[in-house]
Design a protein around this motif. Sequence first.
Motif, PDB file in Angstrom:
ATOM      1  N   PHE A   1       8.000  -2.901 -19.938  1.00 15.85           N
ATOM      2  CA  PHE A   1       7.936  -1.537 -19.401  1.00 15.85           C
ATOM      3  C   PHE A   1       8.666  -0.494 -20.259  1.00 15.85           C
ATOM      4  O   PHE A   1       9.127   0.518 -19.744  1.00 15.85           O
ATOM      5  CB  PHE A   1       8.486  -1.503 -17.961  1.00 15.85           C
ATOM      6  CG  PHE A   1       7.705  -2.345 -16.997  1.00 15.85           C
ATOM      7  CD1 PHE A   1       6.440  -1.951 -16.570  1.00 15.85           C
ATOM      8  CD2 PHE A   1       8.220  -3.549 -16.521  1.00 15.85           C
ATOM      9  CE1 PHE A   1       5.706  -2.737 -15.676  1.00 15.85           C
ATOM     10  CE2 PHE A   1       7.493  -4.336 -15.625  1.00 15.85           C
ATOM     11  CZ  PHE A   1       6.240  -3.920 -15.211  1.00 15.85           C
TER      12      PHE A   1
ATOM     13  N   ARG B   1       5.339   3.934 -22.197  1.00 12.71           N
ATOM     14  CA  ARG B   1       4.681   4.571 -21.052  1.00 12.71           C
ATOM     15  C   ARG B   1       3.161   4.546 -21.153  1.00 12.71           C
ATOM     16  O   ARG B   1       2.458   4.596 -20.140  1.00 12.71           O
ATOM     17  CB  ARG B   1       5.154   6.025 -20.935  1.00 12.71           C
ATOM     18  CG  ARG B   1       6.646   6.179 -20.731  1.00 12.71           C
ATOM     19  CD  ARG B   1       7.021   7.636 -20.514  1.00 12.71           C
ATOM     20  NE  ARG B   1       6.737   8.473 -21.676  1.00 12.71           N
ATOM     21  CZ  ARG B   1       7.589   8.674 -22.677  1.00 12.71           C
ATOM     22  NH1 ARG B   1       8.783   8.073 -22.661  1.00 12.71           N
ATOM     23  NH2 ARG B   1       7.265   9.456 -23.690  1.00 12.71           N
TER      24      ARG B   1
ATOM     25  N   THR C   1       2.145  -7.900  -5.403  1.00 17.96           N
ATOM     26  CA  THR C   1       3.540  -7.503  -5.245  1.00 17.96           C
ATOM     27  C   THR C   1       4.435  -8.475  -5.992  1.00 17.96           C
ATOM     28  O   THR C   1       3.998  -9.560  -6.401  1.00 17.96           O
ATOM     29  CB  THR C   1       3.958  -7.496  -3.761  1.00 17.96           C
ATOM     30  OG1 THR C   1       3.981  -8.848  -3.271  1.00 17.96           O
ATOM     31  CG2 THR C   1       2.990  -6.675  -2.916  1.00 17.96           C
TER      32      THR C   1
ATOM     33  N   HIS D   1       2.854  -5.096 -17.660  1.00 13.71           N
ATOM     34  CA  HIS D   1       4.295  -5.185 -17.858  1.00 13.71           C
ATOM     35  C   HIS D   1       4.734  -5.052 -19.308  1.00 13.71           C
ATOM     36  O   HIS D   1       5.915  -4.836 -19.580  1.00 13.71           O
ATOM     37  CB  HIS D   1       4.811  -6.513 -17.302  1.00 13.71           C
ATOM     38  CG  HIS D   1       4.035  -7.703 -17.796  1.00 13.71           C
ATOM     39  ND1 HIS D   1       2.946  -8.211 -17.115  1.00 13.71           N
ATOM     40  CD2 HIS D   1       4.169  -8.468 -18.909  1.00 13.71           C
ATOM     41  CE1 HIS D   1       2.468  -9.257 -17.771  1.00 13.71           C
ATOM     42  NE2 HIS D   1       3.184  -9.427 -18.878  1.00 13.71           N
TER      43      HIS D   1
ATOM     44  N   ASP E   1       1.583  -2.925  -7.301  1.00 12.11           N
ATOM     45  CA  ASP E   1       2.700  -2.008  -7.067  1.00 12.11           C
ATOM     46  C   ASP E   1       3.732  -2.275  -8.165  1.00 12.11           C
ATOM     47  O   ASP E   1       4.520  -3.231  -8.081  1.00 12.11           O
ATOM     48  CB  ASP E   1       3.285  -2.259  -5.677  1.00 12.11           C
ATOM     49  CG  ASP E   1       4.447  -1.327  -5.360  1.00 12.11           C
ATOM     50  OD1 ASP E   1       4.707  -0.399  -6.155  1.00 12.11           O
ATOM     51  OD2 ASP E   1       5.100  -1.529  -4.318  1.00 12.11           O
ATOM     52  N   LYS E   2       3.745  -1.464  -9.228  1.00 11.83           N
ATOM     53  CA  LYS E   2       4.539  -1.755 -10.422  1.00 11.83           C
ATOM     54  C   LYS E   2       6.032  -1.458 -10.276  1.00 11.83           C
ATOM     55  O   LYS E   2       6.853  -2.047 -10.974  1.00 11.83           O
ATOM     56  CB  LYS E   2       4.001  -0.962 -11.613  1.00 11.83           C
ATOM     57  CG  LYS E   2       2.602  -1.343 -12.029  1.00 11.83           C
ATOM     58  CD  LYS E   2       2.147  -0.480 -13.188  1.00 11.83           C
ATOM     59  CE  LYS E   2       0.668  -0.668 -13.442  1.00 11.83           C
ATOM     60  NZ  LYS E   2       0.166   0.260 -14.466  1.00 11.83           N
ATOM     61  N   LYS E   3       6.381  -0.524  -9.397  1.00 10.50           N
ATOM     62  CA  LYS E   3       7.776  -0.087  -9.307  1.00 10.50           C
ATOM     63  C   LYS E   3       8.745  -1.250  -9.073  1.00 10.50           C
ATOM     64  O   LYS E   3       9.771  -1.364  -9.757  1.00 10.50           O
ATOM     65  CB  LYS E   3       7.912   0.960  -8.194  1.00 10.50           C
ATOM     66  CG  LYS E   3       9.305   1.570  -8.070  1.00 10.50           C
ATOM     67  CD  LYS E   3       9.669   2.368  -9.327  1.00 10.50           C
ATOM     68  CE  LYS E   3      10.870   3.287  -9.092  1.00 10.50           C
ATOM     69  NZ  LYS E   3      12.073   2.629  -8.612  1.00 10.50           N
ATOM     70  N   PRO E   4       8.469  -2.155  -8.135  1.00  5.74           N
ATOM     71  CA  PRO E   4       9.378  -3.295  -7.943  1.00  5.74           C
ATOM     72  C   PRO E   4       9.496  -4.178  -9.198  1.00  5.74           C
ATOM     73  O   PRO E   4      10.574  -4.713  -9.485  1.00  5.74           O
ATOM     74  CB  PRO E   4       8.741  -4.074  -6.782  1.00  5.74           C
ATOM     75  CG  PRO E   4       7.973  -3.045  -6.038  1.00  5.74           C
ATOM     76  CD  PRO E   4       7.426  -2.127  -7.085  1.00  5.74           C
TER      77      PRO E   4
ATOM     78  N   GLN F   1       9.211  -3.094 -12.328  1.00  7.21           N
ATOM     79  CA  GLN F   1      10.049  -2.328 -13.243  1.00  7.21           C
ATOM     80  C   GLN F   1      11.526  -2.430 -12.864  1.00  7.21           C
ATOM     81  O   GLN F   1      12.388  -2.647 -13.715  1.00  7.21           O
ATOM     82  CB  GLN F   1       9.608  -0.862 -13.258  1.00  7.21           C
ATOM     83  CG  GLN F   1       8.219  -0.654 -13.848  1.00  7.21           C
ATOM     84  CD  GLN F   1       7.695   0.755 -13.625  1.00  7.21           C
ATOM     85  OE1 GLN F   1       8.068   1.427 -12.672  1.00  7.21           O
ATOM     86  NE2 GLN F   1       6.816   1.210 -14.504  1.00  7.21           N
ATOM     87  N   ASP F   2      11.811  -2.287 -11.592  1.00  7.34           N
ATOM     88  CA  ASP F   2      13.199  -2.368 -11.116  1.00  7.34           C
ATOM     89  C   ASP F   2      13.802  -3.746 -11.379  1.00  7.34           C
ATOM     90  O   ASP F   2      15.003  -3.871 -11.626  1.00  7.34           O
ATOM     91  CB  ASP F   2      13.260  -2.051  -9.620  1.00  7.34           C
ATOM     92  CG  ASP F   2      12.919  -0.604  -9.304  1.00  7.34           C
ATOM     93  OD1 ASP F   2      12.944   0.226 -10.245  1.00  7.34           O
ATOM     94  OD2 ASP F   2      12.610  -0.313  -8.135  1.00  7.34           O
TER      95      ASP F   2
END
Length: 323
Positions: free
Chosen positions: A107, A110, A157, A229, A291-294, A296-297
């Motif tokens: 990640f 961009r 997820t 990713h 859902d990519k945010k989790p 990335q985190d």
Amino acid sequence: MRTPKVVAALLMTCFACGAFAQQKLELKVSEIWGDDYPNTKALRHMSEVLAKQSNGRIDPKVYPNGTLGSEKEVIEQVKMGALAMARVPLNLLNNICEETIVPSLPFLFRSTDHLHKSLDSAVGQEILSSCNSKGYIGLAYYDSGTRSIYAKKAVKTLADTKGMKLRVQQSDVMVAMANAMGANPSPMPMGEVYVGLRTGLIDAAENNWPSYESSKHFESAKYYSRTEHLMNPEIVIFSKVIWDKLSPADQKLIGDAAKESTTVQRKLWAEREKVSEDIVRKAGSIITEVDKKPFQDAMVPVYAKFVTSPRMKDLVKRIQDVK
């Protein structure tokens, strides 16, 4: 004052140097993919450019289909000078040239445009040059697309990757990434993945569209989940052992031809991605959004583990700041 014998010896030495500089250079170039793959076509383009500009004196021979060995094997051959050049994934050099870890981070980029601008900038060149002291001349970056997970079930997820036996490249960063996802990383060469998926040795793998399609992995793993990713570039490396014996003029010819080939490779890659996606869709692959945010985190510990020095932190920041 130099004696006639000393002068003669000096002249012979200079003549020998000139003769080496003008002798025919037959350079072996390794590629694991077949003749129709963008990387192979770009390497052949580079070879044709070099042959033309040197009037046939520089004669690179591209060996596709892993004829000269796996990507990990040819890296060693290049270092020893047994092989002049190879195209390899950048992350296979992570344990050799520390700076190559940076573009291998999940990640980080961009978009494809951000990737190209970053690698074509001074920071990209610095990362290439970092391999010089390790026995490799980094000539150019090639695209390898955006990597996503494919499996026998959909990954929507972060919870879906928990406990999954996930094939990754033989790279510490990739292993750490899989662990951060909660998966069980299974490092293995690309050539073993097809059987691994068919036999259940692994549950899933991760790669780009052309690799997923051309390797026939879609036959066993029909769910392609857009985790996106990684945009891990590839690198064309040259043996420093051989490079140091070349004249500056030949070094420039080879370097310029390699960089020119990136334009060809990027164009062919973009075209191939579209073709490959269409093929697997028609073959019945199911493409799922993620859902990519989790995800990335979850990469925070990966960055904490590998981006530790001021130098590495500076490279990451400079790439992130590229607009």
